[in-house]
Design a protein around this motif. Structure first.
Motif, mmCIF file in Angstrom:
data_model
loop_
_atom_site.group_PDB
_atom_site.id
_atom_site.type_symbol
_atom_site.label_atom_id
_atom_site.label_comp_id
_atom_site.label_asym_id
_atom_site.label_seq_id
_atom_site.Cartn_x
_atom_site.Cartn_y
_atom_site.Cartn_z
ATOM 1 N N PRO A 81 31.847 14.451 49.728
ATOM 2 C CA PRO A 81 31.512 13.920 51.062
ATOM 3 C C PRO A 81 32.549 12.930 51.581
ATOM 4 N N HIS A 82 33.078 12.088 50.705
ATOM 5 C CA HIS A 82 34.080 11.105 51.128
ATOM 6 C C HIS A 82 35.387 11.802 51.524
ATOM 7 N N MET A 83 35.741 12.844 50.783
ATOM 8 C CA MET A 83 36.972 13.574 51.092
ATOM 9 C C MET A 83 36.830 14.356 52.398
ATOM 10 N N VAL A 84 35.665 14.945 52.616
ATOM 11 C CA VAL A 84 35.426 15.675 53.867
ATOM 12 C C VAL A 84 35.456 14.716 55.053
ATOM 13 N N ASP A 85 34.927 13.508 54.872
ATOM 14 C CA ASP A 85 34.993 12.506 55.941
ATOM 15 C C ASP A 85 36.444 12.240 56.345
ATOM 16 N N ARG A 86 37.348 12.182 55.375
ATOM 17 C CA ARG A 86 38.760 11.950 55.688
ATOM 18 C C ARG A 86 39.333 13.104 56.516
ATOM 19 N N ILE A 87 38.882 14.321 56.239
ATOM 20 C CA ILE A 87 39.315 15.467 57.055
ATOM 21 C C ILE A 87 38.835 15.287 58.487
ATOM 22 N N HIS A 88 37.579 14.909 58.654
ATOM 23 C CA HIS A 88 37.028 14.717 60.000
ATOM 24 C C HIS A 88 37.719 13.551 60.720
ATOM 25 N N GLN A 89 38.311 12.648 59.951
ATOM 26 C CA GLN A 89 39.037 11.520 60.546
ATOM 27 C C GLN A 89 40.494 11.859 60.857
ATOM 28 N N GLY A 90 40.902 13.086 60.568
ATOM 29 C CA GLY A 90 42.240 13.509 60.973
ATOM 30 C C GLY A 90 43.170 13.977 59.882
ATOM 31 N N ASP B 54 44.800 16.381 57.108
ATOM 32 C CA ASP B 54 44.884 17.823 56.890
ATOM 33 C C ASP B 54 44.476 18.194 55.473
ATOM 34 N N LEU B 55 44.771 17.285 54.542
ATOM 35 C CA LEU B 55 44.534 17.539 53.135
ATOM 36 C C LEU B 55 44.222 16.216 52.450
ATOM 37 N N VAL B 56 43.225 16.218 51.571
ATOM 38 C CA VAL B 56 42.834 15.017 50.842
ATOM 39 C C VAL B 56 42.879 15.328 49.355
ATOM 40 N N ILE B 57 43.541 14.463 48.588
ATOM 41 C CA ILE B 57 43.697 14.652 47.153
ATOM 42 C C ILE B 57 42.918 13.570 46.420
ATOM 43 N N ALA B 58 42.170 13.970 45.388
ATOM 44 C CA ALA B 58 41.562 13.007 44.477
ATOM 45 C C ALA B 58 42.636 12.625 43.464
ATOM 46 N N SER B 59 43.096 11.384 43.531
ATOM 47 C CA SER B 59 44.271 10.952 42.780
ATOM 48 C C SER B 59 43.918 9.990 41.658
ATOM 49 N N ARG B 60 44.569 10.196 40.521
ATOM 50 C CA ARG B 60 44.433 9.263 39.397
ATOM 51 C C ARG B 60 45.242 8.001 39.600
ATOM 52 N N PHE B 61 46.119 8.005 40.614
ATOM 53 C CA PHE B 61 47.117 6.941 40.731
ATOM 54 C C PHE B 61 46.894 6.007 41.910
ATOM 55 N N VAL B 62 45.737 6.059 42.535
ATOM 56 C CA VAL B 62 45.404 5.106 43.609
ATOM 57 C C VAL B 62 44.070 4.443 43.276
ATOM 58 N N GLY B 63 44.039 3.789 42.122
ATOM 59 C CA GLY B 63 42.829 3.109 41.691
ATOM 60 C C GLY B 63 41.885 3.972 40.891
ATOM 61 N N MET C 70 51.955 25.116 45.943
ATOM 62 C CA MET C 70 51.262 25.325 47.210
ATOM 63 C C MET C 70 51.313 24.058 48.064
ATOM 64 N N LEU C 71 51.101 22.898 47.440
ATOM 65 C CA LEU C 71 51.189 21.622 48.157
ATOM 66 C C LEU C 71 52.580 21.432 48.761
ATOM 67 N N VAL D 263 48.436 13.727 54.633
ATOM 68 C CA VAL D 263 47.750 13.741 53.344
ATOM 69 C C VAL D 263 47.133 12.379 53.086
ATOM 70 N N ASP D 264 45.849 12.362 52.759
ATOM 71 C CA ASP D 264 45.167 11.145 52.310
ATOM 72 C C ASP D 264 44.800 11.309 50.837
ATOM 73 N N GLU D 265 44.601 10.202 50.145
ATOM 74 C CA GLU D 265 44.154 10.244 48.758
ATOM 75 C C GLU D 265 43.001 9.270 48.554
ATOM 76 N N ILE D 266 42.107 9.624 47.635
ATOM 77 C CA ILE D 266 41.042 8.715 47.225
ATOM 78 C C ILE D 266 41.048 8.647 45.696
ATOM 79 N N PRO D 267 40.507 7.575 45.108
ATOM 80 C CA PRO D 267 40.557 7.431 43.648
ATOM 81 C C PRO D 267 39.721 8.480 42.918
ATOM 82 N N LEU D 268 40.277 8.988 41.834
ATOM 83 C CA LEU D 268 39.598 9.966 40.976
ATOM 84 C C LEU D 268 39.350 9.368 39.600
#
Length: 244
Positions: A100-109, A111-120, A187-188, A200-205
């Motif tokens: 849900p948090h990643m989809v929200d980022r798509i709706h906020q503009g 194109d692609l959201v990655i769950a990242s180990r390197f941003v917290g 692909m990325l 591209v946005d990222e959120i902590p994984l």
């Protein structure tokens, strides 16, 4: 109305899918789960069917690259450009609760959201050799083929606009050259080539490798060689598109 589509490659993942697919349905979102059963010898296919997933069968194992390619073929033939795609490993190490948090980022503009180990984010139970590998890959891609907004190039947990896959297929019908674990990274990189303004946005994984039901399918030494080859190919392609 925008629909969400979960794309899961699976090879002998009956135990993981028995938990993972219900977790997706428990999110209460309008989503479809699509599983490529990549020649499994266990009940992967049966478990996916039991939990209401659409299952695409590979009679024999084609590897991760082949499974991803089959999923992308399914996208361009059946899924509208305006829908949203969710990709992740089918081994139960990545939490659907982030969707849900990643989809929200798509709706906020985005194109692609990655769950990242390197941003917290965190890694629990990940073998040292895998940690060294992911950090080494991150350093090399950052130097030679950087993509704005990306810190985690090798994590397959992503949410993206389906139009990215449609546009990539129009430019490159094969999507990528690699056949193994490099497929998602390539692909990325290809997305960033066809869309220079890619956001591209990222959120902590929190990667829970301790929850992995089976053994890793990755041959580390072979995968390292494949990533080095990918970096070389991608660097040449980028210089052709953006000559110095």
């Amino acid at each position: 109305m925008t629909q969400l589509h979960v794309l899961l490659p699976a090879y002998n993942e009956e135990a993981a899918l028995n938990t993972l697919i219900p977790e997706f349905h428990a999110l209460g979102l309008d989503l479809r789960v699509i599983v490529v059963n990549d020649g499994s010898s266990d009940r992967t296919s049966a478990v996916a069917h039991e939990h209401g997933a659409h299952v695409i069968e590979h009679p024999t194992n084609k590897g991760l690259g082949g499974a991803i390619r089959t999923l992308l073929d399914h996208v361009i033939t059946t899924i509208p450009r305006g829908d949203i795609l969710i990709t992740m490993d089918g081994d139960g190490t990545m939490p659907p609760a982030l969707v849900p948090h990643m989809v929200d980022r798509i709706h906020q503009g985005a194109d692609l959201v990655i769950a990242s180990r390197f941003v917290g984010g965190k890694e629990i139970g990940v073998p040292l050799i895998r940690k060294i590998f992911s950090r080494g890959a991150r350093a090399l891609f950052t130097v030679f083929t950087p993509v704005r907004g990306v810190t985690d190039y090798t994590c397959g947990y992503r949410v993206m606009r389906a139009e990215l896959v449609h546009d990539l297929a129009a430019m490159n019908p094969g999507y990528f050259e690699g056949q193994g674990f490099t497929a998602g990274t390539e692909m990325l990189l290809n997305f960033s080539l066809i869309r220079p303004d890619l956001r591209v946005d990222e959120i902590p994984l929190e990667l829970r490798y301790d929850l992995k039901a089976g053994e890793s399918k990755m041959n580390v030494s072979r995968t390292v060689r494949q990533y080095i080859d990918l970096i070389s190919r991608a660097h040449r392609a980028r210089r052709q598109v953006h000559p110095a």
